[in-house]
Write a protein that holds these residues in place. Structure first.
Motif, PDB file in Angstrom:
ATOM      1  N   PHE A 112       0.819  -1.208   0.000  1.00 40.95           N
ATOM      2  CA  PHE A 112       0.000   0.000   0.000  1.00 40.95           C
ATOM      3  C   PHE A 112       0.859   1.266   0.000  1.00 40.95           C
ATOM      4  N   LEU A 113       1.976   1.246   0.724  1.00 40.96           N
ATOM      5  CA  LEU A 113       2.878   2.398   0.718  1.00 40.96           C
ATOM      6  C   LEU A 113       3.434   2.634  -0.685  1.00 40.96           C
ATOM      7  N   ALA A 114       3.708   1.549  -1.423  1.00 43.04           N
ATOM      8  CA  ALA A 114       4.193   1.685  -2.797  1.00 43.04           C
ATOM      9  C   ALA A 114       3.103   2.247  -3.709  1.00 43.04           C
ATOM     10  N   VAL A 115       1.872   1.769  -3.557  1.00 46.02           N
ATOM     11  CA  VAL A 115       0.765   2.258  -4.373  1.00 46.02           C
ATOM     12  C   VAL A 115       0.489   3.736  -4.078  1.00 46.02           C
ATOM     13  N   MET A 116       0.580   4.127  -2.805  1.00 46.52           N
ATOM     14  CA  MET A 116       0.366   5.524  -2.447  1.00 46.52           C
ATOM     15  C   MET A 116       1.477   6.414  -3.018  1.00 46.52           C
ATOM     16  N   ALA A 117       2.710   5.888  -3.089  1.00 45.30           N
ATOM     17  CA  ALA A 117       3.798   6.649  -3.711  1.00 45.30           C
ATOM     18  C   ALA A 117       3.537   6.823  -5.203  1.00 45.30           C
ATOM     19  N   TYR A 118       3.019   5.777  -5.851  1.00 46.35           N
ATOM     20  CA  TYR A 118       2.672   5.875  -7.270  1.00 46.35           C
ATOM     21  C   TYR A 118       1.557   6.898  -7.491  1.00 46.35           C
ATOM     22  N   ASP A 119       0.588   6.918  -6.589  1.00 49.84           N
ATOM     23  CA  ASP A 119      -0.500   7.896  -6.671  1.00 49.84           C
ATOM     24  C   ASP A 119       0.048   9.318  -6.604  1.00 49.84           C
ATOM     25  N   ARG A 120       0.990   9.580  -5.699  1.00 47.18           N
ATOM     26  CA  ARG A 120       1.599  10.910  -5.584  1.00 47.18           C
ATOM     27  C   ARG A 120       2.419  11.241  -6.836  1.00 47.18           C
ATOM     28  N   TYR A 121       3.069  10.224  -7.401  1.00 41.52           N
ATOM     29  CA  TYR A 121       3.836  10.440  -8.635  1.00 41.52           C
ATOM     30  C   TYR A 121       2.914  10.889  -9.771  1.00 41.52           C
ATOM     31  N   CYS A 239       3.245  15.112  -0.070  1.00 46.75           N
ATOM     32  CA  CYS A 239       3.947  13.829   0.076  1.00 46.75           C
ATOM     33  C   CYS A 239       4.608  13.674   1.435  1.00 46.75           C
ATOM     34  N   SER A 240       4.674  14.747   2.224  1.00 44.74           N
ATOM     35  CA  SER A 240       5.465  14.721   3.445  1.00 44.74           C
ATOM     36  C   SER A 240       4.974  13.665   4.439  1.00 44.74           C
ATOM     37  N   SER A 241       3.661  13.538   4.600  1.00 41.98           N
ATOM     38  CA  SER A 241       3.120  12.556   5.536  1.00 41.98           C
ATOM     39  C   SER A 241       3.474  11.141   5.106  1.00 41.98           C
ATOM     40  N   HIS A 242       3.267  10.871   3.823  1.00 40.15           N
ATOM     41  CA  HIS A 242       3.569   9.539   3.299  1.00 40.15           C
ATOM     42  C   HIS A 242       5.054   9.228   3.433  1.00 40.15           C
ATOM     43  N   LEU A 243       5.903  10.214   3.172  1.00 46.07           N
ATOM     44  CA  LEU A 243       7.343  10.010   3.251  1.00 46.07           C
ATOM     45  C   LEU A 243       7.789   9.711   4.683  1.00 46.07           C
ATOM     46  N   CYS A 244       7.171  10.368   5.656  1.00 46.92           N
ATOM     47  CA  CYS A 244       7.486  10.095   7.065  1.00 46.92           C
ATOM     48  C   CYS A 244       7.127   8.663   7.439  1.00 46.92           C
ATOM     49  N   VAL A 245       5.949   8.210   7.006  1.00 45.76           N
ATOM     50  CA  VAL A 245       5.508   6.844   7.305  1.00 45.76           C
ATOM     51  C   VAL A 245       6.439   5.830   6.647  1.00 45.76           C
ATOM     52  N   VAL A 246       6.845   6.095   5.405  1.00 51.12           N
ATOM     53  CA  VAL A 246       7.763   5.197   4.693  1.00 51.12           C
ATOM     54  C   VAL A 246       9.085   5.066   5.443  1.00 51.12           C
ATOM     55  N   LEU A 278       3.617  -2.370  16.252  1.00 53.09           N
ATOM     56  CA  LEU A 278       2.799  -1.618  17.195  1.00 53.09           C
ATOM     57  C   LEU A 278       3.070  -0.114  17.139  1.00 53.09           C
ATOM     58  N   VAL A 279       4.329   0.271  17.231  1.00 53.01           N
ATOM     59  CA  VAL A 279       4.654   1.704  17.281  1.00 53.01           C
ATOM     60  C   VAL A 279       4.324   2.391  15.963  1.00 53.01           C
ATOM     61  N   THR A 280       4.754   1.796  14.845  1.00 51.03           N
ATOM     62  CA  THR A 280       4.487   2.410  13.537  1.00 51.03           C
ATOM     63  C   THR A 280       2.995   2.532  13.239  1.00 51.03           C
ATOM     64  N   PRO A 281       2.178   1.475  13.410  1.00 48.83           N
ATOM     65  CA  PRO A 281       0.733   1.641  13.204  1.00 48.83           C
ATOM     66  C   PRO A 281       0.099   2.662  14.138  1.00 48.83           C
ATOM     67  N   MET A 282       0.666   2.837  15.337  1.00 47.73           N
ATOM     68  CA  MET A 282       0.141   3.828  16.266  1.00 47.73           C
ATOM     69  C   MET A 282       0.488   5.244  15.819  1.00 47.73           C
ATOM     70  N   LEU A 283       1.679   5.424  15.240  1.00 47.63           N
ATOM     71  CA  LEU A 283       2.127   6.755  14.840  1.00 47.63           C
ATOM     72  C   LEU A 283       1.494   7.229  13.533  1.00 47.63           C
ATOM     73  N   ASN A 284       1.139   6.294  12.654  1.00 47.84           N
ATOM     74  CA  ASN A 284       0.617   6.676  11.340  1.00 47.84           C
ATOM     75  C   ASN A 284      -0.556   7.652  11.405  1.00 47.84           C
ATOM     76  N   PRO A 285      -1.590   7.416  12.244  1.00 47.24           N
ATOM     77  CA  PRO A 285      -2.694   8.384  12.307  1.00 47.24           C
ATOM     78  C   PRO A 285      -2.231   9.775  12.760  1.00 47.24           C
ATOM     79  N   PHE A 286      -1.286   9.830  13.694  1.00 47.24           N
ATOM     80  CA  PHE A 286      -0.789  11.126  14.157  1.00 47.24           C
ATOM     81  C   PHE A 286      -0.015  11.840  13.047  1.00 47.24           C
ATOM     82  N   ILE A 287       0.788  11.087  12.295  1.00 47.59           N
ATOM     83  CA  ILE A 287       1.559  11.686  11.206  1.00 47.59           C
ATOM     84  C   ILE A 287       0.639  12.268  10.158  1.00 47.59           C
ATOM     85  N   TYR A 288      -0.381  11.492   9.762  1.00 42.88           N
ATOM     86  CA  TYR A 288      -1.274  11.963   8.710  1.00 42.88           C
ATOM     87  C   TYR A 288      -2.198  13.079   9.188  1.00 42.88           C
ATOM     88  N   SER A 289      -2.570  13.066  10.465  1.00 41.86           N
ATOM     89  CA  SER A 289      -3.478  14.112  10.958  1.00 41.86           C
ATOM     90  C   SER A 289      -2.741  15.413  11.251  1.00 41.86           C
TER      91      SER A 289
END
Length: 314
Positions: A112-121, A239-246, A278-289
């Motif tokens: 999904f992270l790869a597909v989202m990067a393609y979407d931004r491209y 792209c900044s939010s997606h790049l942080c999650v990646v 655990l940590v990454t899935p927890m941080l993702n909503p905060f990064i995107y919001s």
């Protein structure tokens, strides 16, 4: 081989051997798990309730949030139950089931992270063709393709594990049934399993990562060609939010699976696994919001609307 017995359960080591530390980690992990569920559910509800967010980028973000909840639930819940019940066992079937869902949801995160990067491209480099290239039909096909590929990979590893014999009910040096710790307990020839871990695991990990890198090379190149004042920064800010999650996701994965044997250890593997499950899935909503204005507005509107409904009921 005829004298081998098929065991019915394994023992999970957990986060620590100390009961006191186990209880401490139980409280920490439970709080983080609840925050993860709450944050990702809010992301899904905000996207579903706001028509402005019914776009391909947020469509995949909602699916990423669902996958994050699945990844955390498939690994952490069994550990929490074991600590609370003072048991460390997991059945053989339960172990294979947990392994399947962990692999599937973990691989889906990467895809999904790869597909989202393609979407931004497409959005930045081919804006005039965006509606055609990223149509609803294409998005659904990409989603189905991701689910099918990850299902095949996870099922392959699980079936290969099911063919092995386990002579004793050994202790898995982890808090969930990851492939490598379980393979160490087998008394069968595991060379095929190890080969598939290297081949499929490396492919699933590296191919999406390479696609993300290539997408961002084109994005940066396109941004640098923008001559409008502030136009490049505005384009790249999406792209900044997606790049942080990646960076967080692949950073922990690479540290867990691609580190040299000289620095590898069971404690390090457990710590890295705890971060990306655990940590990454927890941080993702905060990064995107926090880093996405549209998502921030949608969440505030969602929470404000729910407060109004709650006050009316009172």
């Amino acid at each position: 081989m005829e004298n081998q017995t098929i065991i019915s359960e394994f023992f999970l080591r957990g986060i620590s051997d100390s009961p006191e530390q186990q209880q401490l980690f139980f409280g920490i992990f439970l709080c983080m798990y609840l925050v993860t569920l709450t944050g990702n559910v809010l992301i899904i509800l905000a996207i579903g309730s706001d028509p402005h967010l019914h776009t391909p980028m947020y469509f995949f973000l909602a699916n990423l949030s669902f996958v994050d909840m699945g990844l955390t639930s498939s690994t952490v819940t069994k550990m929490l139950v074991n600590v609370q019940t003072q048991l460390r066992t997991i059945s053989y079937v339960g172990c294979l089931t947990q392994m399947y869902f962990f692999l599937m949801f973990g691989d889906l995160d990467s895809f999904f992270l790869a597909v989202m990067a393609y979407d931004r491209y497409v959005a930045i480099c081919r804006p005039l063709h965006y509606c055609t290239v990223m149509s609803l039909r294409v998005c659904v096909l990409l989603l189905v393709l991701c689910w099918i590929l990850t299902h095949i990979v996870a099922l392959t590893h699980t079936l290969l594990m099911a063919r092995l014999s386990f002579c004793v009910a050994g202790e898995i040096a982890h808090f969930f049934c990851d492939i490598t710790p379980v393979l160490k307990l087998s008394c069968s020839d595991t060379r095929i399993n190890e080969l598939m871990v290297f081949a499929l695991g490396g492919t699933v990990l590296m191919v999406p990562f390479i696609c993300i890198v290539i997408s961002y090379i084109h994005i940066v190149s396109a941004v640098l060609r923008v001559r409008t004042p502030g136009g490049g920064g505005k384009a790249f800010s999406t792209c900044s939010s997606h790049l942080c999650v990646v960076c967080v996701f692949y950073g922990t994965l690479f540290s867990a699976y691609l580190c040299p044997p000289s620095v590898a250890s069971e404690d390090k593997d457990i710590a890295a696994a705890a971060v990306y499950t655990l940590v990454t899935p927890m941080l993702n909503p905060f990064i995107y919001s926090l880093r996405n204005k549209d998502m921030n507005v949608a969440l505030k509107r969602l929470l404000g609307h729910r407060r109004i409904i709650a006050s009316q009921r009172e």
